[in-house]
Write an enzyme that holds these catalytic residues in place. Structure first.
Site, PDB file in Angstrom:
ATOM      1  N   CYS A   1       0.755  -0.973   0.089  1.00  0.00           N
ATOM      2  CA  CYS A   1       0.116   0.056  -0.069  1.00  0.00           C
ATOM      3  C   CYS A   1       1.035   1.388  -0.108  1.00  0.00           C
ATOM      4  CB  CYS A   1      -1.018  -0.050   1.167  1.00  0.00           C
ATOM      5  SG  CYS A   1      -2.472   1.107   0.870  1.00  0.00           S
TER       6      CYS A   1
ATOM      7  N   HIS B   1      -3.469  -5.296   1.147  1.00  0.00           N
ATOM      8  CA  HIS B   1      -3.445  -5.488   2.433  1.00  0.00           C
ATOM      9  C   HIS B   1      -3.700  -7.149   2.799  1.00  0.00           C
ATOM     10  CE1 HIS B   1      -2.268  -1.807   4.186  1.00  0.00           C
ATOM     11  NE2 HIS B   1      -3.123  -1.115   3.299  1.00  0.00           N
TER      12      HIS B   1
END
Length: 489
Positions: free
Chosen positions: A333, A432
């Site tokens: 991310c 994630h």
């Protein structure tokens, strides 16, 4: 509702942060579920950078997603109607009903709380109609006098819905009796009246040596000690926000993660922490950056600010040396965004508008956007044999573009996602939870150089920990069922 449990709504408040509110709420959700009672968790206001994406496309605190799992239900945005994600020491992104409402300073949010309370009550009443029991988790401590006005997180909420409260304190910190009596003394008369008892958490030792203190506490306050709960080692449960102080120093395969000032979703590394062959180390500010087999740059709530921090701490030099010696690097991310040539923020999403040079390790640029992407995803790994399944979630404000994306790390719903460097040493992704799926866990560690790696089933570890936690909390549950409550159902 079954007559054995006297409360439709029960709120758990703590004398301090990390007193055990989150785990206690999860344990009670599991115990109520065992008794066939439809139960839901609820936290009016949460401040955390560990978050989860719900099936209804919103964002809530990670702890409430875990509590929903304990209750045997899917997480929903109503379970955490207000989520604050700090982006600086004085400001935060305010998320209401799962969606970004605004970025606010602490002072502005304090004024906004009256409006936020309406969102909190809307969510609570929707849950109350659907479930037989609601287990509510407070935030921080109700003794924070400076935050009493417009409080929506602790007694302000309890007073608004007229629910009973239990107060939990962590004896392992020391001063448990001062914490409990001091907290009670800071409450108003009506607030003290709704406290039905205390819980002392994380006790280890001879309970008979504690008994004189318990007797004194009950005599002084007129409130019962409902349970003394043991210190449980080795639980595999999602942390609400704080990074666990203990490191996983068992294996020979070394993984290091920088503790960015605004690190987010560090639960991405829970499966690595649980693996017996992995030595996982979180490296804080001022610490020596040790040699490693794998470096992982984690998510960040302030990518440009954390990039500057990495520069100050000497990470770019250490990373390039690591790569020269054949080490592997993963960016997740915000950490993925850092790997590119620049991170551009023309709209001031994370602070002052501007552009920050990236680490220059992947040919791509990232532009931060006002819209946040929130999505649960499933797919497969695009490296190795390319057959390992992967699941996770995306939660980011930004779009990355460039040649690096032509070599994706994963395939999600038929589209390429993330990037893999031409030399195969660097992997970046917005995904994630990439280590949480056993197949992807093995594929990622094999790519990183750990031969003959076994799998870690994080969900099974979580379920086992929830059951173990519930078993240990059974004395409290039985004590609660014996209480006679003046509070309506």
């Amino acid at each position: 509702m079954a007559a054995e449990f006297p409360f439709h709504t029960l709120m758990i408040q703590g004398t301090t942060s990390d007193a055990g509110k989150s785990t206690l709420a999860a344990a009670l959700c599991r115990l109520l579920r065992r008794d066939g009672i439809a139960v839901a968790p609820f936290k009016p206001q949460n401040m955390a950078l560990n978050s989860a994406v719900t099936a209804d496309g919103g964002e809530i605190g990670r702890a409430q997603a875990l509590q929903a799992q304990a209750a045997g239900i899917a997480p929903h945005t109503d379970m955490n109607p207000v989520l604050l994600k700090p982006s600086s020491d004085t400001g935060a992104q305010v998320i209401v009903h799962g969606k970004v409402r605004a970025d606010m300073s602490a002072r502005d949010y304090h004024r906004y709380k009256t409006e936020a309370m309406q969102a909190v009550l809307e969510s609570y009443h929707r849950l109350r109609k659907r479930y037989q029991a609601i287990i509510v988790e407070g935030a921080g401590s109700p003794a924070e006098i400076n935050l009493r006005a417009r409080d929506i997180a602790n007694m302000g909420f309890a007073e608004a819905v007229d629910c009973p409260v239990i107060i939990v304190a962590d004896i392992d910190r020391g001063g448990v009796f001062a914490h409990l009596t001091g907290t009670l003394d800071c409450l108003s008369e009506s607030e003290r009246a709704r406290v039905v008892g205390f819980v002392i958490n994380r006790f280890r030792g001879d309970i008979s040596l504690l008994q004189p203190g318990l007797d004194w506490l009950e005599q002084r306050t007129g409130k019962p000690v409902l349970a003394v709960l043991p210190y449980l080692h080795g639980l595999h449960l999602d942390a609400e926000d704080a990074i666990a102080s203990s490191q996983s120093a068992r294996g020979q395969f070394r993984v290091v993660v920088p503790v960015l000032p605004r690190i987010s979703n560090h639960t991405d590394f829970d499966a690595l922490r649980a693996h017996p062959d992995v030595d996982l180390q979180f490296i804080g500010p001022g610490s020596r950056i040790p040699p490693a087999d794998l470096i992982i740059l984690p998510g960040s709530k302030n990518t440009r600010g954390d990039l500057a921090w990495l520069q100050q701490q000497g990470w770019p030099v250490a990373i390039r040396k690591h790569l020269r010696y054949g080490g592997k690097l993963i960016g997740i991310c915000g950490g993925f965004q850092m790997l590119g040539e620049s991170v551009d923020d023309p709209h001031g999403v994370e602070g002052e508008p501007g552009s920050t040079p990236g680490l220059g390790l992947l040919p791509m640029r990232t532009g931060l956007t006002r819209d946040k992407r929130l999505l649960q995803v499933n797919g497969r790994c695009a490296f190795g044999a390319g057959e390992a399944n992967v699941s996770g979630y995306e939660i980011h404000m930004g779009v990355s573009e460039g040649a690096a994306l032509q070599r994706p790390a994963f395939v999600i719903d038929g589209r390429g996602e993330g990037a893999l460097s031409e030399d195969g040493q660097i992997l970046g992704s917005y995904l994630h939870g990439m280590f949480d799926t056993p197949q992807a866990f093995s594929a990622l560690l094999s790519w990183a150089g750990l031969d003959g790696v076994g799998t870690v089933d994080l969900d099974a570890l979580r379920e086992g920990s929830l059951d173990r936690l519930a078993d240990a909390t059974l004395p409290l549950y039985e004590a609660l069922k014996k209480l006679e409550s003046r509070f309506g159902r």
